[in-house]
Design a protein around this motif. Structure first.
Motif, short mmCIF file in Angstrom:
data_model
loop_
_atom_site.label_atom_id
_atom_site.label_comp_id
_atom_site.label_asym_id
_atom_site.label_seq_id
_atom_site.Cartn_x
_atom_site.Cartn_y
_atom_site.Cartn_z
N GLU A 23 40.10 36.61 31.36
CA GLU A 23 40.21 38.15 31.56
C GLU A 23 40.47 38.56 32.99
O GLU A 23 39.98 37.88 33.66
CB GLU A 23 39.14 38.67 30.99
CG GLU A 23 39.30 40.09 31.03
CD GLU A 23 38.13 41.04 31.22
OE1 GLU A 23 37.83 42.21 30.91
OE2 GLU A 23 36.86 40.40 31.57
N VAL A 36 43.97 51.39 34.58
CA VAL A 36 43.90 51.41 36.16
C VAL A 36 45.13 50.06 36.50
O VAL A 36 45.13 49.22 35.92
CB VAL A 36 42.67 51.04 36.63
CG1 VAL A 36 41.59 52.23 36.23
CG2 VAL A 36 42.03 49.73 36.38
N TYR A 45 46.15 37.96 40.14
CA TYR A 45 47.48 37.44 40.17
C TYR A 45 47.78 36.10 40.36
O TYR A 45 48.61 35.33 39.91
CB TYR A 45 48.07 38.06 41.30
CG TYR A 45 48.72 39.52 41.00
CD1 TYR A 45 49.96 39.71 40.33
CD2 TYR A 45 47.93 40.75 41.27
CE1 TYR A 45 50.45 40.92 40.14
CE2 TYR A 45 48.22 41.94 41.11
CZ TYR A 45 49.67 42.29 40.24
OH TYR A 45 50.13 43.35 39.91
N GLY A 97 35.56 44.44 35.83
CA GLY A 97 35.21 45.62 35.58
C GLY A 97 33.46 45.76 35.45
O GLY A 97 32.77 45.21 36.11
N SER A 98 33.09 46.24 34.38
CA SER A 98 31.65 46.41 33.90
C SER A 98 31.11 45.01 33.28
O SER A 98 30.02 44.97 33.15
CB SER A 98 31.61 47.54 32.92
OG SER A 98 32.18 47.15 31.62
N ILE A 143 35.86 51.51 32.36
CA ILE A 143 35.35 50.82 31.12
C ILE A 143 36.37 51.46 30.10
O ILE A 143 36.48 52.58 30.03
CB ILE A 143 33.75 50.76 30.75
CG1 ILE A 143 33.58 49.95 29.43
CG2 ILE A 143 33.37 52.22 30.45
CD1 ILE A 143 32.24 49.83 29.18
N1 SAH Z 1 37.62 45.09 31.37
C1 SAH Z 1 36.87 46.19 32.08
C2 SAH Z 1 37.58 47.13 32.38
C3 SAH Z 1 38.60 46.99 33.38
S1 SAH Z 1 39.03 48.30 34.63
C4 SAH Z 1 35.59 46.30 31.38
O1 SAH Z 1 35.40 45.92 30.02
O2 SAH Z 1 34.73 47.12 31.80
C5 SAH Z 1 40.23 47.13 35.59
C6 SAH Z 1 39.39 46.15 36.34
O3 SAH Z 1 40.56 45.31 37.10
C7 SAH Z 1 38.81 46.90 37.72
O4 SAH Z 1 37.52 46.75 37.81
C8 SAH Z 1 39.73 46.44 38.83
O5 SAH Z 1 38.75 46.55 39.86
C9 SAH Z 1 40.23 45.23 38.41
N2 SAH Z 1 41.40 44.72 38.98
C10 SAH Z 1 42.61 45.34 39.52
N3 SAH Z 1 43.31 44.56 40.11
C11 SAH Z 1 42.67 43.13 40.08
C12 SAH Z 1 43.30 42.11 40.37
N4 SAH Z 1 44.60 41.72 40.94
N5 SAH Z 1 42.42 41.00 40.23
C13 SAH Z 1 41.43 41.15 39.40
N6 SAH Z 1 40.82 42.36 39.11
C14 SAH Z 1 41.61 43.33 39.17
#
Ligand code: SAH
Length: 246
Positions: A118, A237, A170, A122-123, A95
């Protein structure tokens, strides 16, 4: 048992009754105290980490005060939920730092009528913040378990204008496009053209971009003109590709 014995037992019963009552009262006070202190921690987070660093949009500050970040982190991190750093949420994901959540929300310049996408639920915390700033929020998560958990969490907490989809960001969410605002919370090597294409005229996209050295980029679409600027440097990440992606 003689009269003295009976009276003694009565006294013990009454005492233990009031003892139970005292324990119950203390628990309520402790429980309330815990809530109050988390509220204080949240207020401090907004003042010291967010306002002090220059985020000034009143609606963003109000949303950061309102969303209970500690409800979006694993139990062992509840007491550190309001600290100035990202936290693990399982599955190797995090997060984001509260300041970055507020900064990216402010950069979208939302006024309450928008449809927002968005990538990287994640969380569900960022989605909850966005849900208080826009009309509808669509959020995509590639890790199925995180997507399911966030769906339940957002529903239980009453964030009813958020839709979560498990899938590959994507591709965006073509059925709901165009979006007035798009936020990526995972970092792609290059911002996908598919997502820029799903931006409405006048729309804003904010995203980290890059692998090791990531820039926080703002893209604005005005007719056929796409403008782009870098705001700061960040560490997110990676945005991974789905299995069926070419
Ligand atoms: N916005 C989140 C934190 C993001 S962490 C929050 O408020 O908690 C980034 C997230 O993006 C991770 O959960 C990861 O699994 C996701 N992610 C990574 N590549 C992705 C993709 N191609 N499509 C959708 N989600 C993706």
């Amino acid at each position: 048992m003689n009269q003295a014995g009976i009276e003694y037992m009565e006294l013990v019963k009454r005492r233990s009754g009031s003892l139970m009552c005292l324990i119950a009262c203390l628990c309520v006070v402790c429980g309330a105290g815990k809530e109050v202190s988390l509220e204080n921690l949240r207020e401090n987070m907004v003042k010291k980490q967010i306002e002090a660093r220059g985020v000034s949009d009143r609606r963003v500050l109000a949303a950061m005060r309102s969303v209970e970040r500690h409800r979006f982190v694993p139990d062992q991190h509840i007491t550190t939920a309001y600290e100035d750093h990202p936290l693990p949420i399982g599955y190797g994901q995090t997060i984001s730092q509260p300041y970055i959540v507020a900064l990216m929300s402010e950069l979208l310049r939302l006024d309450g009528d928008e449809k927002v996408l968005e990538i990287g639920t994640g969380s569900g915390y960022q989605a909850a913040v966005l849900s208080l700033l826009a009309k509808e929020v669509y959020t995509i998560e590639i890790v199925e378990q995180l997507g399911k958990l966030s769906t339940m969490r957002l529903k239980n907490l009453g964030y009813t204008n958020v839709a979560v989809r498990v899938g590959d960001g994507y591709r965006g969410w073509p059925e709901k496009a165009p979006f007035d605002a798009i936020m990526l919370t995972a970092s792609p090597p290059r911002i996908p053209q598919t997502l820029i294409d799903q931006l409405a005229d006048g729309g804003i996209l904010v995203a980290p971009e890059g692998e090791f050295n990531q820039e926080l980029v703002v893209i604005e679409k005005r007719g056929n003109t796409i403008s782009r600027r870098t705001v700061t440097y960040v560490r997110f990440v990676p945005m991974v590709r789905g299995a069926r992606e070419p």
